[in-house]
Design a protein around this motif. Structure first.
Motif, short mmCIF file in Angstrom:
data_model
loop_
_atom_site.label_atom_id
_atom_site.label_comp_id
_atom_site.label_asym_id
_atom_site.label_seq_id
_atom_site.Cartn_x
_atom_site.Cartn_y
_atom_site.Cartn_z
N ARG A 76 0.83 -1.20 0.00
CA ARG A 76 0.00 0.00 0.00
C ARG A 76 0.87 1.26 0.00
NH1 ARG A 76 -1.43 3.80 3.22
NH2 ARG A 76 -0.24 2.89 4.96
N THR A 77 1.89 1.26 0.86
CA THR A 77 2.78 2.42 0.93
C THR A 77 3.47 2.68 -0.39
OG1 THR A 77 3.16 2.05 3.30
CG2 THR A 77 4.79 3.38 2.12
N LEU A 78 3.98 1.64 -1.01
CA LEU A 78 4.71 1.81 -2.27
C LEU A 78 3.78 2.22 -3.40
CD1 LEU A 78 7.22 -1.19 -2.21
CD2 LEU A 78 7.64 1.19 -1.61
N ARG A 79 2.58 1.65 -3.45
CA ARG A 79 1.65 2.00 -4.53
C ARG A 79 1.22 3.46 -4.43
NH1 ARG A 79 -1.24 -3.71 -3.52
NH2 ARG A 79 -0.11 -4.95 -5.10
N GLU A 80 1.09 3.96 -3.22
CA GLU A 80 0.75 5.38 -3.07
C GLU A 80 1.87 6.27 -3.59
OE1 GLU A 80 -0.09 5.94 1.04
OE2 GLU A 80 -2.12 5.09 0.93
N ARG A 81 3.12 5.86 -3.35
CA ARG A 81 4.27 6.67 -3.76
C ARG A 81 4.66 6.43 -5.21
NH1 ARG A 81 8.18 5.52 1.50
NH2 ARG A 81 6.78 6.39 3.09
N HIS A 82 4.35 5.24 -5.72
CA HIS A 82 4.81 4.85 -7.06
C HIS A 82 3.66 4.19 -7.82
CE1 HIS A 82 8.89 5.49 -5.46
NE2 HIS A 82 8.48 4.82 -4.40
N PRO A 83 2.62 4.95 -8.16
CA PRO A 83 1.45 4.35 -8.80
C PRO A 83 1.72 3.80 -10.19
CG PRO A 83 1.29 6.76 -8.81
CD PRO A 83 2.46 6.41 -7.95
N ASP A 84 2.86 4.16 -10.79
CA ASP A 84 3.16 3.71 -12.14
C ASP A 84 3.83 2.35 -12.18
OD1 ASP A 84 5.30 5.06 -10.82
OD2 ASP A 84 6.43 5.10 -12.69
N ILE A 85 4.20 1.80 -11.03
CA ILE A 85 4.92 0.52 -10.99
C ILE A 85 3.96 -0.61 -10.60
CG2 ILE A 85 6.83 -0.76 -9.97
CD1 ILE A 85 7.69 1.60 -11.69
N GLU A 86 3.99 -1.69 -11.36
CA GLU A 86 3.20 -2.87 -11.02
C GLU A 86 3.85 -3.58 -9.83
OE1 GLU A 86 2.06 -7.29 -12.82
OE2 GLU A 86 2.79 -5.72 -14.18
N ILE A 87 3.10 -3.76 -8.76
CA ILE A 87 3.63 -4.35 -7.53
C ILE A 87 2.77 -5.56 -7.15
CG2 ILE A 87 4.12 -3.98 -5.08
CD1 ILE A 87 4.48 -1.00 -5.73
N THR A 88 3.40 -6.70 -7.00
CA THR A 88 2.72 -7.91 -6.55
C THR A 88 3.35 -8.37 -5.25
OG1 THR A 88 4.19 -9.36 -7.82
CG2 THR A 88 2.17 -8.59 -8.90
N THR A 89 2.66 -9.26 -4.54
CA THR A 89 3.17 -9.77 -3.26
C THR A 89 3.11 -11.28 -3.23
OG1 THR A 89 0.99 -9.67 -2.18
CG2 THR A 89 2.36 -7.68 -2.07
N ARG A 90 3.96 -11.86 -2.41
CA ARG A 90 3.95 -13.30 -2.22
C ARG A 90 4.46 -13.62 -0.82
NH1 ARG A 90 6.99 -17.30 -6.34
NH2 ARG A 90 5.16 -16.78 -7.62
N ARG A 91 3.70 -14.44 -0.11
CA ARG A 91 4.14 -14.92 1.20
C ARG A 91 4.66 -16.34 1.05
NH1 ARG A 91 1.28 -18.01 4.35
NH2 ARG A 91 -0.74 -17.17 3.73
N ARG A 92 5.83 -16.57 1.63
CA ARG A 92 6.44 -17.90 1.62
C ARG A 92 6.56 -18.41 3.05
NH1 ARG A 92 9.57 -19.21 -3.10
NH2 ARG A 92 10.05 -21.08 -1.90
N SER A 93 6.62 -19.71 3.18
CA SER A 93 6.86 -20.33 4.48
C SER A 93 8.14 -21.16 4.40
CB SER A 93 5.69 -21.22 4.89
OG SER A 93 4.50 -20.47 5.04
N GLY A 94 8.75 -21.37 5.53
CA GLY A 94 9.97 -22.18 5.57
C GLY A 94 11.14 -21.38 6.10
N ARG A 95 12.33 -21.88 5.83
CA ARG A 95 13.54 -21.19 6.26
C ARG A 95 13.82 -20.04 5.30
NH1 ARG A 95 13.55 -22.10 11.04
NH2 ARG A 95 15.70 -21.37 11.19
N ALA A 96 14.09 -18.88 5.87
CA ALA A 96 14.20 -17.66 5.07
C ALA A 96 15.26 -17.73 3.98
CB ALA A 96 14.43 -16.46 5.97
N PRO A 97 16.49 -18.18 4.25
CA PRO A 97 17.51 -18.19 3.19
C PRO A 97 17.10 -19.01 1.97
CG PRO A 97 18.54 -18.49 5.33
CD PRO A 97 17.07 -18.61 5.56
N ALA A 98 16.55 -20.21 2.21
CA ALA A 98 16.15 -21.07 1.10
C ALA A 98 15.00 -20.45 0.32
CB ALA A 98 15.76 -22.45 1.61
N ALA A 99 14.01 -19.89 1.04
CA ALA A 99 12.86 -19.30 0.37
C ALA A 99 13.26 -18.06 -0.43
CB ALA A 99 11.79 -18.94 1.40
N LEU A 100 14.10 -17.21 0.15
CA LEU A 100 14.54 -16.00 -0.56
C LEU A 100 15.42 -16.35 -1.76
CD1 LEU A 100 15.32 -13.71 2.50
CD2 LEU A 100 13.47 -13.40 0.84
N ALA A 101 16.27 -17.36 -1.60
CA ALA A 101 17.11 -17.78 -2.73
C ALA A 101 16.26 -18.33 -3.86
CB ALA A 101 18.13 -18.82 -2.27
N SER A 102 15.20 -19.05 -3.52
CA SER A 102 14.28 -19.57 -4.53
C SER A 102 13.60 -18.43 -5.27
CB SER A 102 13.24 -20.48 -3.88
OG SER A 102 12.27 -20.91 -4.81
#
Length: 307
Positions: A76-102
């Protein structure tokens, strides 16, 4: 295929700084931004779930809900400041390093936040950042929030008329080993500079072995410095030809490679350092130069893997 930019967020000021930097990078690249939150499950809950053969350990739903809230608020914060950029979200579960690397493997770049090391010192990347960098071949950028009262780091770009933006500050500083140059690191640095309309400052740090340094006279040392500078210039000639719009500044500095890069990076828009891909039973390695630059640079740092 056009890759998106991914930013890891966790609700902290560091995560927001990473997201802000990443959305500007997405604009420069003309690609979407994906915000990712990893809802890590405490090891004790995972063990308990396995013991009772449950699909979800107790408390996992709360962690997931909190992660969704972080993503929702950051987006929400980013879309208000940058309405021209397409922003999507994704929640992952598990160990952070492996999920972020994926997630990094699906993106053109992964951006992470980091706490500063007291005052104006560099990054405190912690085990998650270190493990994530070592687990992916994609470039990873570390961004830290600016100290209170100072503007945060942001990529520089071109103004609408094609010139340098008046607010543009700094060049892209890249560490170069003249004895073992990495094309992946140089491609990344020159691409980033071309997007921003700024210069590439190519830095090579060198020093004489202690005994030789004591024996060599002033004239011989000056000749050696000139030869190293000439070698660096010759190494960069094909890159000048490949990127004619990018100004190139060569700096051969005495001292360790890390210290040379840090000395050149005080006003940098971005610092680019390579890391050799090495695998071991305990995971990937960042490398001593990258590790030192991460811990002492106040500018955003991109770690680029190479063979």
């Amino acid at each position: 295929m056009t890759h998106h930019v991914t930013a890891g967020v966790d609700g902290s000021p560091e995560g927001l700084a990473a997201a802000e930097w990443a959305v500007e990078e997405a604009r420069l690249r003309g690609v979407p931004l994906r915000l990712v939150h990893v809802a890590e499950k405490p090891l004790t809950l995972v063990v308990a779930a396995l013991a009772i053969n449950a699909d979800q350990p107790a408390g996992a739903a709360g962690a997931d809900a909190a992660g969704d809230a972080v993503l929702r608020e950051t987006a929400r914060t980013l879309r208000e400041r940058h309405p021209d950029i397409e922003i999507t979200t994704r929640r992952r579960s598990g160990r952070a390093p492996a999920a972020l690397a994926s997630e990094a493997d699906e993106a053109g770049m992964l951006v992470l936040g980091s706490r500063g090391l007291g005052g104006v010192a560099g990054f405190l990347i912690g085990s998650v950042g270190t493990a994530t960098i070592g687990a992916t071949a994609r470039p990873v950028v570390l961004v830290r929030p600016a100290p209170a009262g100072e503007p945060g780091p942001a990529p520089v770009g071109r103004s609408p008329d094609g010139g340098r933006d008046q607010a543009a500050q700094g060049d892209v500083v890249v560490a170069v080993d003249i004895h073992d140059p990495a094309d992946e690191t140089l491609v990344f640095a020159f691409d980033e500079a071309a997007r921003r309309g700024c210069a590439v400052r190519a830095v090579h740090g060198w020093r004489l072995p202690r005994l030789l340094g004591l024996a060599i006279d002033g004239d011989s040392r000056l000749d050696l410095e000139r030869e190293i500078t000439r070698t660096l210039r010759d190494l960069l000639l094909p890159w000048r030809q490949r990127y004619p719009s990018v100004k190139v500044v060569e700096e051969a500095r005495t001292g360790s490679p890390a210290h040379a890069v840090l000395a050149a990076s005080a006003q940098a828009a971005l610092v680019v350092v390579g890391r050799r891909v090495r695998r071991s039973p305990v995971g990937g390695h960042i490398g001593s130069v990258a590790h030192a630059v991460l811990h002492h640079s106040i500018a955003p740092v991109a770690i680029v893997a190479h063979n």
